[in-house]
Design a protein around this motif. Structure first.
Motif, PDB file in Angstrom:
ATOM      1  N   THR A 272      84.803  34.960  23.225  1.00 45.24           N
ATOM      2  CA  THR A 272      85.637  35.722  24.144  1.00 45.24           C
ATOM      3  C   THR A 272      87.087  35.269  23.964  1.00 45.24           C
ATOM      4  N   PHE A 273      87.993  36.100  24.408  1.00 48.28           N
ATOM      5  CA  PHE A 273      89.414  35.708  24.417  1.00 48.28           C
ATOM      6  C   PHE A 273      90.101  36.472  25.527  1.00 48.28           C
ATOM      7  N   ILE A 274      91.244  35.956  25.954  1.00 46.11           N
ATOM      8  CA  ILE A 274      91.913  36.455  27.164  1.00 46.11           C
ATOM      9  C   ILE A 274      93.343  36.821  26.824  1.00 46.11           C
ATOM     10  N   GLU A 275      93.801  37.936  27.368  1.00 45.66           N
ATOM     11  CA  GLU A 275      95.205  38.341  27.259  1.00 45.66           C
ATOM     12  C   GLU A 275      95.828  38.332  28.646  1.00 45.66           C
ATOM     13  N   GLU A 276      96.892  37.573  28.818  1.00 50.36           N
ATOM     14  CA  GLU A 276      97.642  37.550  30.077  1.00 50.36           C
ATOM     15  C   GLU A 276      98.956  38.283  29.861  1.00 50.36           C
ATOM     16  N   TYR A 277      99.185  39.334  30.658  1.00 47.04           N
ATOM     17  CA  TYR A 277     100.367  40.178  30.478  1.00 47.04           C
ATOM     18  C   TYR A 277     101.534  39.585  31.287  1.00 47.04           C
ATOM     19  N   ILE A 278     102.422  38.881  30.574  1.00 47.32           N
ATOM     20  CA  ILE A 278     103.568  38.247  31.224  1.00 47.32           C
ATOM     21  C   ILE A 278     104.539  39.311  31.735  1.00 47.32           C
ATOM     22  N   THR A 279     104.712  40.378  30.994  1.00 41.43           N
ATOM     23  CA  THR A 279     105.474  41.539  31.473  1.00 41.43           C
ATOM     24  C   THR A 279     104.491  42.541  32.073  1.00 41.43           C
ATOM     25  N   ASP A 280     104.924  43.223  33.129  1.00 40.26           N
ATOM     26  CA  ASP A 280     104.055  44.178  33.824  1.00 40.26           C
ATOM     27  C   ASP A 280     103.760  45.363  32.893  1.00 40.26           C
ATOM     28  N   PRO A 281     102.512  45.550  32.486  1.00 42.99           N
ATOM     29  CA  PRO A 281     102.217  46.640  31.539  1.00 42.99           C
ATOM     30  C   PRO A 281     102.425  48.024  32.132  1.00 42.99           C
ATOM     31  N   LEU A 282     102.496  48.125  33.475  1.00 45.97           N
ATOM     32  CA  LEU A 282     102.713  49.428  34.107  1.00 45.97           C
ATOM     33  C   LEU A 282     104.189  49.800  34.165  1.00 45.97           C
ATOM     34  N   LYS A 283     105.082  48.834  33.944  1.00 42.10           N
ATOM     35  CA  LYS A 283     106.513  49.098  34.074  1.00 42.10           C
ATOM     36  C   LYS A 283     107.307  48.776  32.809  1.00 42.10           C
ATOM     37  N   THR A 284     106.675  48.157  31.836  1.00 45.27           N
ATOM     38  CA  THR A 284     107.375  47.705  30.634  1.00 45.27           C
ATOM     39  C   THR A 284     107.071  48.624  29.460  1.00 45.27           C
ATOM     40  N   ALA A 285     108.109  48.947  28.684  1.00 46.94           N
ATOM     41  CA  ALA A 285     107.884  49.729  27.463  1.00 46.94           C
ATOM     42  C   ALA A 285     106.923  48.977  26.557  1.00 46.94           C
ATOM     43  N   GLU A 286     106.057  49.712  25.887  1.00 46.33           N
ATOM     44  CA  GLU A 286     104.998  49.057  25.108  1.00 46.33           C
ATOM     45  C   GLU A 286     105.561  48.133  24.037  1.00 46.33           C
ATOM     46  N   ASP A 287     106.687  48.501  23.430  1.00 44.33           N
ATOM     47  CA  ASP A 287     107.236  47.651  22.370  1.00 44.33           C
ATOM     48  C   ASP A 287     107.982  46.439  22.917  1.00 44.33           C
ATOM     49  N   LYS A 288     108.057  46.304  24.258  1.00 46.05           N
ATOM     50  CA  LYS A 288     108.727  45.162  24.881  1.00 46.05           C
ATOM     51  C   LYS A 288     107.728  44.217  25.562  1.00 46.05           C
ATOM     52  N   LEU A 289     106.458  44.393  25.310  1.00 44.93           N
ATOM     53  CA  LEU A 289     105.443  43.579  25.965  1.00 44.93           C
ATOM     54  C   LEU A 289     105.522  42.119  25.516  1.00 44.93           C
ATOM     55  N   VAL A 290     105.215  41.228  26.470  1.00 44.65           N
ATOM     56  CA  VAL A 290     105.033  39.803  26.169  1.00 44.65           C
ATOM     57  C   VAL A 290     103.655  39.430  26.696  1.00 44.65           C
ATOM     58  N   ILE A 291     102.775  38.976  25.793  1.00 41.09           N
ATOM     59  CA  ILE A 291     101.375  38.727  26.137  1.00 41.09           C
ATOM     60  C   ILE A 291     100.988  37.332  25.658  1.00 41.09           C
ATOM     61  N   ASN A 292     100.474  36.532  26.587  1.00 41.39           N
ATOM     62  CA  ASN A 292      99.869  35.249  26.208  1.00 41.39           C
ATOM     63  C   ASN A 292      98.409  35.487  25.839  1.00 41.39           C
ATOM     64  N   VAL A 293      98.014  34.986  24.684  1.00 44.06           N
ATOM     65  CA  VAL A 293      96.626  35.112  24.230  1.00 44.06           C
ATOM     66  C   VAL A 293      95.990  33.724  24.333  1.00 44.06           C
ATOM     67  N   TYR A 294      94.881  33.647  25.073  1.00 44.66           N
ATOM     68  CA  TYR A 294      94.159  32.375  25.234  1.00 44.66           C
ATOM     69  C   TYR A 294      92.815  32.472  24.493  1.00 44.66           C
ATOM     70  N   VAL A 295      92.544  31.456  23.691  1.00 45.18           N
ATOM     71  CA  VAL A 295      91.299  31.399  22.938  1.00 45.18           C
ATOM     72  C   VAL A 295      90.506  30.199  23.447  1.00 45.18           C
ATOM     73  N   PRO A 296      89.490  30.407  24.278  1.00 42.83           N
ATOM     74  CA  PRO A 296      88.664  29.286  24.759  1.00 42.83           C
ATOM     75  C   PRO A 296      87.927  28.617  23.600  1.00 42.83           C
ATOM     76  N   LEU A 297      87.845  27.313  23.634  1.00 38.77           N
ATOM     77  CA  LEU A 297      87.198  26.549  22.584  1.00 38.77           C
ATOM     78  C   LEU A 297      85.803  26.086  23.035  1.00 38.77           C
ATOM     79  N   LYS A 298      84.902  25.970  22.067  1.00 39.55           N
ATOM     80  CA  LYS A 298      83.586  25.445  22.365  1.00 39.55           C
ATOM     81  C   LYS A 298      83.633  23.926  22.532  1.00 39.55           C
TER      82      LYS A 298
END
Length: 238
Positions: free
Chosen positions: A212-238
């Protein structure tokens, strides 16, 4: 600068006049000639009037030193702009669980972002209707993927449990535990490059990730232009 003007006076010479005695007849001719009258010496010319001395320019008055209390304090220089640092890539962190309102969904890759946005809109509408403000950034947790699409959980952190949930909604906890943090900037469609770099990083470090992996949307995806998105990607480790 105005300079004083110099005056010049002309020198005039007086021409002498000679008094000539007239002869007085023969009788007087036999007499010895009288001494010629003295010729007046030329008059000595009057000395030229001295030029007036130049007017002295008054010296500027010495500046008055203001009292110490009236001195204006010097303006401090502006603070230096912070140096832009590179986004972390593969930073080890520990995720803390959060209470979240969850909406399950599935999507195909061709319309993936639009499907995720629809889920966020449904969750936001539920919270807005009940006057509940999000307690953190929106997240997507990918639970499975294949060549055609994926299943996911859209999550929004909350401080209180909302009511009147739909059949696709629930209250739960966000993922926790050890993970690696990566940052993506730009459109959702360009995330393939980010995930390819993540895969290479895991291979190089010989790290094993969970399914599994997780995306945290630092910029509001409902109000931010798609090309201006900032997303933290978390990869859980075993």
């Amino acid at each position: 600068m105005n300079f004083p003007r110099c005056l010049r006076l002309a020198m005039v010479a007086l021409v002498p006049a000679a008094a000539i005695s007239l002869g007085l007849g023969n009788a007087l001719a036999q007499s010895p000639p009288a001494s010629p009258p003295a010729v007046s010496a030329p008059a000595t010319p009057a000395p030229a009037a001295p030029a007036p001395p130049p007017t002295a320019t008054p010296a500027p008055a010495a500046p008055t030193t203001p009292p110490a209390a009236a001195e204006t304090p010097a303006t401090p220089p502006p603070a230096a702009a912070p140096v832009q640092t590179a986004d972390p890539f593969g930073e080890q962190i520990t995720l803390a669980p959060k209470t979240v309102v969850i909406m399950k969904g599935n999507a195909n890759w061709d319309s993936a972002f639009d499907t995720l946005i629809d889920s966020f809109k449904s969750l936001s509408a539920l919270l807005d209707k009940q006057g509940i403000k999000p307690a953190g950034n929106s997240m997507i947790v990918y639970t499975s993927t294949d060549d055609t699409g994926f299943t996911y959980l859209a999550e929004i952190p909350v401080d209180q449990d909302p009511k009147n949930l739909t059949k696709d909604m629930s209250i739960g906890k966000s993922p926790d535990g050890n993970a690696l943090k990566f940052v993506h900037r730009g459109s959702y469609d360009n995330m393939d490059n980010t995930y390819e770099a993540i895969t290479n990083h895991l291979d190089d470090k010989k790290l094993e990730a969970k399914d599994t992996f997780i995306e945290e949307y630092i910029t509001d995806p409902l109000k931010t232009a798609e090309d201006k998105l900032v997303i933290n990607v978390y990869v859980p480790l075993k």
